[in-house]
Design a protein around this motif. Structure first.
Motif: not given
Length: 598
Positions: A34, A127, A130-131, A135, A156, A160, A235, A238-239, A241
């Motif tokens: 990511s 999700l 991964c977020r 980071q 998180v 979302v 990945s 899911q990260v 924006d």
């Protein structure tokens, strides 16, 4: 429901063990996947997997490698229950008659069906994970946009849902299915195919642990080999924006990754992912060893702190009393000066590595057991346990040495600090001769060093004590402690278990018997190798630039000359007081956990 419950429990335990082992590798994989593509002429944030590990530990400490584990850990029961239960039910539908083993093709179909089912649970879990894992790689962009980074899994999920509603949690569902369906199909097919090949037929029930490890390792490797590019796509989506997305969908993400980085962009983080799967099949020994080691550390660290303080306090000038009159005095002074937490000083380093240390100790021993036993499942003799313990001792010495050095430096600080004024005065005085002046100078130098914590110790050693080699100061006496110590400890442990079982199967021994066997085994460890531990401690807290000791033999001689034989047993009381409850806790926790994992 009996078979469903069995599949659920077995899948949950296996998944939890795999998660504990594999999450640090997964974190590095996601960070590499990511990280933004650097501007032309600029370097990426991470040069590779090792660099990502270094930066993560430097910025967040060891727990940074476990960031985002809360979401998959909270759902591991549901995920693995669903995976193995759906697969189990599909097996029941596919087999021609009850109890009939499935063909490889049928395992592929069952795995694919299970992959469809778990995708809907895996997507929101992945999700969130991964977020959190990504980071630090995305922190600069977040700071520039003024966006606050979430603090945990629930935070998180709230972010979302607030930005995209419930459907936002299913962002990346398509590539998740593109990973889980073919991945699980090929994984279960390869697993069954390898087992049948090794068994020479469809009946695989008699395969040993080594064959299952090989089958599982190959199955996990093939999973990632077959679907890794879809995991990269998943990945980055899911990260991405929600308000200003970089990618409009899976195909768009695939095209942009190819355009920016070529085919290699679809394999970012591939090394850590493969390393994670290779490790997953020793998860039982690793998990049980970790639990045992943590129990041992919590019970025994205060005793160990007092042991090191007594071992490393300088010999006082003639006519002067030592800083600590004995173990009880060391406890009193530590509590008075630092409070109860002073007894736990230096625990950060061994706590950070307790998983690796005990995983290595018990896993190497477990693998040596598999090699040494005459047939699968056969108990080892006491002599074979001695050999297995010695082999494990060699392996763990290379991890124990830097960990012990950091721990000892922190534990010994207060004992050495009090010697600074007297040592400085002795160094400045013309009385006493060159040897005394050199010793005093060394003591003053060591005492002057102040460490802020485990990471600070490591940094100072790397910077001013010879680089990485400085962390392995005292490796000789560490080996001399761990190899014979572990050989004897595991031999005594097995011998006492066999004695208590009356020559019968030791697997039915109660917890009281395991506590007795573990406690006596720990006492035998320290009773047999204690002088080498004293030598190790004084060498590891010795000054690098003006050393008092030129090596292990020199330290041994000087301790004898200064304090006699009793000098080689400084701190022996706390060590023995620690060994019985701490090792009893370790072995009991190991045995109970290992039994629970099957």
């Amino acid at each position: 429901m009996g078979d469903v419950v069995k599949d659920l429990v077995a899948g949950t335990v296996g998944g939890a063990a795999n998660l504990i082992v594999g999450h640090p590798f997964d974190t590095i994989k996601v960070k590499l996947q990511s990280q933004p593509t650097p501007a032309p002429g600029q370097f990426p944030k991470y040069a590779g997997a090792v660099d990502a590990v270094k930066q993560t530990i430097a910025a967040e400490g060891p727990r940074g490698l476990y960031k985002g584990m809360g979401a998959p850990l909270a759902t591991v029961a549901a995920f693995n229950a669903l995976l193995f239960t759906v697969r189990g039910q599909m097996e029941a539908l596919l087999r021609s008659e009850p109890g009939q083993p499935l063909t490889v093709n049928q395992q592929v179909v069952a795995g694919a069906g299970a992959g469809v089912a778990v995708s809907f649970l895996a997507c929101p879990t992945e999700l969130i994970k991964c977020r959190l894992q990504a980071q630090s790689a995305l922190a600069e962009a977040a700071a520039a946009s003024g966006v606050a980074l979430p603090k945990g899994p629930i935070d998180v999920a709230k972010h979302v849902v607030r930005e995209a509603g419930m459907k936002g949690l299913f962002k990346g569902l398509v590539p998740t299915m593109g990973r889980e369906v073919p991945g699980n199909a090929v994984m279960f097919g390869v697993y069954e195919g390898t087992k049948q090949y090794l068994a020479g037929g469809q009946d695989t029930s008699n395969l040993g642990r080594g064959s299952l490890i090989l089958s599982g390792g190959l199955a996990g490797a093939v999973f990632w080999l077959s679907v890794y590019p879809t995991d990269v796509v998943k990945s980055v989506i899911q990260v991405d924006d929600y308000k200003k997305p970089r990618y409009s969908g899976s195909v768009d993400a695939f095209k942009k990754i190819l355009a920016a980085d070529g085919v290699k962009g679809l394999y970012k983080g591939f090394g850590p992912a493969m390393a994670r799967e290779e490790m997953g099949d020793v998860a039982k020994d690793l998990t049980a060893g970790t639990v045992g080691g943590a129990a041992q550390l919590v019970v025994g660290h205060p005793f160990d702190t007092i042991k090191v303080k007594l071992q490393s306090q300088p010999t006082p000038p003639p006519g002067q009393p030592p800083k600590f009159a004995g173990a009880m005095d060391a406890v009193k002074q530590t509590l008075a000066a630092e409070g109860p937490r002073g007894l736990y000083k230096g625990m950060g380093a061994p706590l950070a590595t307790v998983a690796a240390f005990n995983a290595l100790l018990f896993t190497v021993r477990g693998q040596m057991e598999a090699v040494l036993r005459s047939e699968p499942g056969a108990p080892l003799t006491v002599s074979q346990q001695v050999v297995a313990g010695a082999g494990a001792g060699v392996a763990v010495s290379f991890l124990a040495c830097p960990t012990e050095l950091i721990k000892c430096r922190l534990q010994a600080q207060s004992a050495l600090a009090s010697a600074a004024p007297a040592a400085a005065a002795a160094a400045a005085s013309p009385v006493g001769g060159g040897a005394a002046t050199a010793t005093a100078t060394a003591t003053a130098s060591v005492a002057a060093v102040k460490y802020g914590g485990p990471v600070d110790v490591a940094k100072q050693v790397l910077r001013s004590e010879g680089g990485v080699g400085g962390l392995f100061k005292g490796l000789g006496p560490t080996l001399a402690r761990e190899v014979p110590g572990n050989a004897l400890m595991f031999g005594v442990y097995e011998a006492i278990k066999q004695y208590l079982a009356g020559g019968q199967d030791t697997s039915s021994l109660g917890r009281g018997s395991l506590v007795v066997a573990g406690g006596l085994a720990g006492a035998s460890f320290w009773g047999s190798v204690y002088p080498t531990d004293v030598v190790k401690s004084v060498i590891q807290v010795d000054d690098y630039k003006n050393p008092k000791y030129s090596g292990s033999m020199d330290a041994f001689r000087k301790i004898l000359a200064a304090d006699g034989v009793k000098g080689l047993y400084k701190g022996f009381g706390p060590a023995m007081a620690r060994s019985v409850p701490a090792n009893a806790a370790c072995f009991l926790a190991y045995e109970v956990t290992r039994s629970a994992l099957g």
